[in-house]
Design an enzyme around this catalytic site. Structure first.
Site, PDB file in Angstrom:
ATOM      1  N   HIS A 194       0.829  -1.218   0.000  1.00 15.32           N
ATOM      2  CA  HIS A 194       0.000   0.000   0.000  1.00 15.32           C
ATOM      3  C   HIS A 194       0.863   1.268   0.000  1.00 15.32           C
ATOM      4  O   HIS A 194       0.419   2.308   0.495  1.00 15.32           O
ATOM      5  CB  HIS A 194      -0.944   0.038   1.206  1.00 15.32           C
ATOM      6  CG  HIS A 194      -1.669  -1.240   1.463  1.00 15.32           C
ATOM      7  ND1 HIS A 194      -2.899  -1.534   0.918  1.00 15.32           N
ATOM      8  CD2 HIS A 194      -1.311  -2.320   2.195  1.00 15.32           C
ATOM      9  CE1 HIS A 194      -3.278  -2.738   1.316  1.00 15.32           C
ATOM     10  NE2 HIS A 194      -2.325  -3.244   2.095  1.00 15.32           N
ATOM     11  N   SER A 235      14.859  22.009 -14.253  1.00 17.67           N
ATOM     12  CA  SER A 235      13.658  22.784 -14.486  1.00 17.67           C
ATOM     13  C   SER A 235      14.092  24.129 -15.063  1.00 17.67           C
ATOM     14  O   SER A 235      15.130  24.670 -14.689  1.00 17.67           O
ATOM     15  CB  SER A 235      12.916  22.988 -13.169  1.00 17.67           C
ATOM     16  OG  SER A 235      12.159  24.172 -13.221  1.00 17.67           O
ATOM     17  N   LYS A 245      15.976  21.750  -9.209  1.00 18.08           N
ATOM     18  CA  LYS A 245      15.261  20.552  -9.630  1.00 18.08           C
ATOM     19  C   LYS A 245      16.096  19.628 -10.505  1.00 18.08           C
ATOM     20  O   LYS A 245      16.939  20.052 -11.279  1.00 18.08           O
ATOM     21  CB  LYS A 245      13.993  20.940 -10.432  1.00 18.08           C
ATOM     22  CG  LYS A 245      12.906  21.578  -9.626  1.00 18.08           C
ATOM     23  CD  LYS A 245      12.253  20.655  -8.594  1.00 18.08           C
ATOM     24  CE  LYS A 245      11.416  19.573  -9.223  1.00 18.08           C
ATOM     25  NZ  LYS A 245      10.167  20.091  -9.779  1.00 18.08           N
ATOM     26  N   GLU A 250       9.531   9.056 -16.409  1.00 18.78           N
ATOM     27  CA  GLU A 250       8.142   9.467 -16.658  1.00 18.78           C
ATOM     28  C   GLU A 250       7.715   9.137 -18.084  1.00 18.78           C
ATOM     29  O   GLU A 250       6.581   8.719 -18.333  1.00 18.78           O
ATOM     30  CB  GLU A 250       7.985  10.967 -16.382  1.00 18.78           C
ATOM     31  CG  GLU A 250       8.107  11.309 -14.908  1.00 18.78           C
ATOM     32  CD  GLU A 250       8.234  12.805 -14.663  1.00 18.78           C
ATOM     33  OE1 GLU A 250       7.395  13.349 -13.944  1.00 18.78           O
ATOM     34  OE2 GLU A 250       9.173  13.435 -15.197  1.00 18.78           O
TER      35      GLU A 250
END
Ligand code: ARG
Length: 443
Positions: free
Chosen positions: A140, A261, A267, A274
């Protein structure tokens, strides 16, 4: 009509298979004395020349000639003249395209299998390095029990192993030769289907001409196994995204596989992971697309089936890229072992070891042990300490029979080493599993 009908823009990718199959067909026609040896030689010479023209970029593909089969045959006529017209004896584009496409998918299966083998090797190498590295194991997405990082990586070796098993199954079922089935009913020429079967590396000729020209199961099976594989890659990509996120910080992505970024200087985004996750959508979409294309088709060939190719080509291109990106990225990932250990310790994930100890040492029924352990976790949480830092006095207030021995099993390393049942996470199991995986998958 030309625009809707032409497939040359995409089926030109079959040129090599088309030429190989045509050469096998022509050689068989000569052997069976259906065409003369002289014509056969001219056909072979012309086809070889066309192959070179396509390879070196000088071949002119024409949409007016619809597809790869007619583009090649028409050029053959320009090169060798009337003998070109004999190549299509005892053959239809229907058995021709089924043969070409099978040869293409077969080659793709072999390439994918090799790429997956390399990915497995990357995981196994890292699993060996991290056989005893502690990682919080989740259910979970909640910290459940500590596991070894090696064990976690080997889970993906198993998944990819099943993907490779599906590749092997698909290849075996695919490998029957449709050539010689004609348009749908076979031919009255005395062809030798075994000869083309051997020449093209098939195991046997297909048994039913109607089925042979209208079967696209091999493409559907390829797209199915590709979809399951993509789901595996996507789940792994998701773990990378989670592990690389700042609350976790389990891994550092290599600069070569992350991006900055444009606004936020600090970042480092896991774009490659992704995109691997996202491209799964296309792969599953392509399976759905061809299933729906096929579902209403009566026997035998219908032009609908020309739409089988783009789904397969796009899937193959996508997988070639995603598997390569995953292999490259994993090769350079580094692990923040301290972060993983801290989270594994933090979560009182040794509560189960405490419960098991109560069963083994104090002969408690598991349900009661579970409840005692739960109470001790609550007590530790109240004192803002972890389970192994509770004092024996405090523990005895909840279960008077507890003794010093309990602290052994609360130690995370002891707990991990103890989980050595077959298939379990203990470091010594992982080392053995790595050896076995090498033998099973990498030979
Ligand atoms: N380009 C066609 C395809 O890919 C080849 C077969 C055409 N056959 C026919 N009867 N029109 O399906």
């Amino acid at each position: 009509m030309e625009q809707i009908n032409a497939s040359i823009n995409f089926d030109k990718r079959l040129y090599s298979q088309d030429i190989t199959a045509s050469k096998a067909h022509a050689a068989m026609l000569v052997k069976q004395k259906i065409i003369s040896a002289k014509d056969g030689n001219e056909i072979k010479g012309g086809l070889d020349q066309i192959f070179n023209e396509i390879e070196n970029g000088s071949f002119e593909f024409k949409t007016t000639l619809e597809d790869i089969h007619m583009n090649i045959e028409s050029r053959l006529k320009e090169i060798i003249g009337d003998a070109a017209g004999k190549l299509h004896t005892a053959r239809s584009r229907n058995d021709q395209v089924a043969t070409d496409f099978k040869l293409w998918v077969r080659q793709e299966l072999d390439q994918l299998d090799s790429a997956l083998k390399m990915l497995q090797e990357t995981f196994i190498n890292q699993a060996e390095d991290h056989a005893s590295t502690i990682l919080p194991g989740f259910t979970h997405l909640q910290s459940a029990q500590p596991v070894t990082l090696g064990h976690h990586l080997l889970a993906y070796v198993e998944m990819i192993g099943r993907d490779r098993g599906r590749i092997k199954d698909c290849r075996r079922r695919l490998n029957e030769n449709p050539l010689g089935s004609g348009a749908l009913a076979g031919t009255s020429f005395p062809i030798d289907r075994d000869a083309t079967t051997i020449a093209l590396g098939f195991d046997q000729p297909t048994s039913n001409s109607l089925d042979a020209v209208s079967d696209r199961d091999f493409a559907l099976e390829y797209l199915s196994l590709a979809s399951i594989l993509s789901v595996h890659l996507s789940r792994l990509a998701e773990e990378i995204v989670v592990w690389a996120s700042s609350p976790f910080s389990f891994i550092n992505l290599p600069d070569s596989f992350s991006t900055g970024s444009s606004m936020l200087p600090q970042k480092r985004n896991p774009d490659a992971a992704e995109l691997i996750r996202a491209k799964t959508g296309r792969v599953i979409g392509n399976l759905t697309s061809l299933l729906i294309t096929m579902k209403g088709l009566p026997l035998a060939y219908s032009k609908d089936m020309q739409e089988d190719k783009e789904s397969v080509f796009e899937t193959a291109d996508t997988l070639a890229l995603t598997v390569k990106a995953m292999t490259g990225m994993f090769g350079e990932i580094t692990y923040n072992i301290d972060k993983m250990l801290a989270m594994a310790k933090n979560a009182n994930s040794n509560a189960i070891d405490l419960a098991d100890w109560l069963v083994k040492e104090l002969d408690k029924p598991f349900r009661e042990a579970h409840s005692i352990s739960g109470k001790l976790v609550k007590l530790a949480e109240k004192q803002n300490i972890s389970l192994e830092n509770l004092s024996l006095t405090d523990m005895r207030r909840i279960e008077p029979a507890i003794n010093e021995g309990v602290f052994n099993v609360l130690n995370i390393n002891t707990a991990l080493n103890a989980r050595s049942s077959f298939g379990a996470t203990a470091p010594k199991n992982v080392r053995k599993a790595c050896t076995q995986a090498r033998r099973k998958y990498l030979k």
